[in-house]
Write a protein that holds these residues in place. Structure first.
Motif, PDB file in Angstrom:
ATOM      1  N   SER A   1       0.665  -0.921  -0.328  1.00 43.75           N
ATOM      2  CA  SER A   1      -0.480   0.164  -0.054  1.00 43.75           C
ATOM      3  C   SER A   1       1.176   0.857   0.128  1.00 43.75           C
ATOM      4  CB  SER A   1      -0.770   0.013   1.211  1.00 43.75           C
ATOM      5  OG  SER A   1      -1.229   1.298   1.594  1.00 43.75           O
TER       6      SER A   1
ATOM      7  N   ALA B   1      -1.951   8.053   2.041  1.00 45.88           N
ATOM      8  CA  ALA B   1      -3.275   9.006   2.202  1.00 45.88           C
ATOM      9  C   ALA B   1      -3.643   8.659   3.218  1.00 45.88           C
ATOM     10  CB  ALA B   1      -3.888   8.805   0.429  1.00 45.88           C
ATOM     11  N   LYS B   2      -3.213   7.333   3.452  1.00 46.85           N
ATOM     12  CA  LYS B   2      -4.341   7.658   5.169  1.00 46.85           C
ATOM     13  C   LYS B   2      -4.034   8.441   5.722  1.00 46.85           C
ATOM     14  CE  LYS B   2      -4.805   4.288   8.973  1.00 46.85           C
ATOM     15  NZ  LYS B   2      -4.209   2.887   9.500  1.00 46.85           N
TER      16      LYS B   2
ATOM     17  N   LYS C   1      -1.354   7.658  -9.652  1.00 49.71           N
ATOM     18  CA  LYS C   1      -1.635   9.234  -9.219  1.00 49.71           C
ATOM     19  C   LYS C   1      -2.999   7.677  -8.074  1.00 49.71           C
ATOM     20  CE  LYS C   1      -1.761  12.177 -12.785  1.00 49.71           C
ATOM     21  NZ  LYS C   1      -2.603  12.988 -13.747  1.00 49.71           N
ATOM     22  N   LEU C   2      -3.480   6.827  -8.977  1.00 50.19           N
ATOM     23  CA  LEU C   2      -4.463   6.263  -8.460  1.00 50.19           C
ATOM     24  C   LEU C   2      -4.090   5.526  -7.088  1.00 50.19           C
ATOM     25  CD1 LEU C   2      -7.285   4.238  -8.474  1.00 50.19           C
ATOM     26  CD2 LEU C   2      -6.065   2.451  -9.705  1.00 50.19           C
TER      27      LEU C   2
ATOM     28  N   MET D   1      -3.696   8.966  -4.743  1.00 50.34           N
ATOM     29  CA  MET D   1      -4.591   9.307  -3.791  1.00 50.34           C
ATOM     30  C   MET D   1      -5.524   7.841  -3.607  1.00 50.34           C
ATOM     31  SD  MET D   1      -5.172  11.394  -7.511  1.00 50.34           S
ATOM     32  CE  MET D   1      -4.182  12.349  -7.943  1.00 50.34           C
ATOM     33  N   THR D   2      -5.719   6.844  -3.569  1.00 46.71           N
ATOM     34  CA  THR D   2      -6.572   5.911  -2.457  1.00 46.71           C
ATOM     35  C   THR D   2      -5.415   5.120  -1.163  1.00 46.71           C
ATOM     36  OG1 THR D   2      -5.619   3.997  -4.057  1.00 46.71           O
ATOM     37  CG2 THR D   2      -7.541   5.220  -4.668  1.00 46.71           C
TER      38      THR D   2
ATOM     39  N   ASP E   1      -5.098   2.098  -1.119  1.00 47.05           N
ATOM     40  CA  ASP E   1      -5.942   1.477  -0.865  1.00 47.05           C
ATOM     41  C   ASP E   1      -4.503  -0.341  -1.087  1.00 47.05           C
ATOM     42  OD1 ASP E   1      -7.694   2.242  -2.478  1.00 47.05           O
ATOM     43  OD2 ASP E   1      -8.497   1.018  -3.873  1.00 47.05           O
TER      44      ASP E   1
END
Length: 269
Positions: free
Chosen positions: A140, A144-145, A168-169, A172-173, A175
């Motif tokens: 991960s 972002a968290k 970017k994904l 930004m996420t 995940d």
């Protein structure tokens, strides 16, 4: 074999292969400021060793690294501020150099990933030339968290291995995804049930090639990846001319003709 250990970083060198361990397994190898400083120091020391042939980065215990240990780091905000200041000559601060410093080594660096590979752990892994992960490792870009972005050279290293939309994904996420998904994204070079065994096998294979040719290839790719074709061609010519008169090139050539295992001299630079 030589060995050193400081600030939860252990480095052993055996027959030209260094193993650098994040050694804080009870905290999933969460990175402290002391560990970051020691990673910078170890990479700098290894860079001076002309007999070195490869480096393996690994995490003790069940994980590679769960990233920066914020609870530890935030105990000393003034030190964080000092650590954030870049060194004028190298252009990186301690956070960045802890990951990017492995790019400066003239030998291949292989990261062996299992368990957690979060945040700063991802950025450290991306500082390596190759990443071998278990299929079920947890990855991960976790910054972002915390409302942050990757700042341990991660923006540049992500850009080099995945497309901009994927970078970017993931950024930004924040995940979490598996080692198998990381391979599909392009973050992982190879999947293995035991990444450390495979990392050592790769290191041994690379040792069968001229250390000067390996160093030249790493310099070329790292220095010209975003260059113009004209500049890349010029660097190719310069590196190849140097290799044509290099002692290890002659050793490789003669061993190939004789179908023998080459025994190389120390790397020239």
């Amino acid at each position: 074999m030589t060995s050193s250990s400081a600030h939860n970083i252990t480095c052993t060198i055996d027959d030209g292969v260094a193993q650098v361990w994040l050694d804080r397994p009870d905290k999933l190898n969460g990175l402290t400021l002391d560990m970051l400083g020691e990673l910078v120091a170890v990479s700098k020391r290894l860079r001076q060793d002309r007999s070195l042939r490869a480096v393996i980065l690994a995490g003790a215990g069940e994980s590679f690294s769960a990233g920066l240990d914020f609870a530890s780091a935030m105990r000393n905000p003034a030190r964080i501020a000092r650590t954030f200041v870049p060194a004028p000559l190298r252009g990186t601060n301690t956070f960045q150099e802890a990951a990017w410093g492995w790019r400066r080594l003239p030998v291949p660096v292989i990261a062996a990933i299992k368990g957690h590979c979060y945040g700063g752990g991802v950025q450290l892994a991306l500082g390596a030339d190759f990443r071998i992960s278990t299929p079920d490792a947890q990855w991960s870009v976790l910054e972002a968290k915390w409302g942050l972005i990757p700042d341990m050279s991660g923006i540049r290293s992500l850009a080099e291995v995945v497309g901009m939309d994927t970078a970017k994904l993931l950024t930004m996420t924040g995940d979490t995804f598996s080692g198998e998904q990381a391979r599909d994204y392009g973050l992982v070079t190879q999947l293995a049930a035991d990444p450390l065994v495979e990392a050592d096998a790769l290191a041994q294979k690379l040792k069968s090639r001229s250390p000067d040719a390996i160093a030249a290839a790493k310099r070329l790719f790292n220095d010209t990846w975003t260059s113009t074709p004209r500049r890349t061609f010029a660097r190719e010519r310069a590196e190849q001319l140097a290799l044509l008169v290099n002692a290890n090139t002659r050793i490789a050539r003669e061993a190939a003709f004789r179908r023998e295992t080459p025994v190389f001299t120390a790397r020239k630079r």
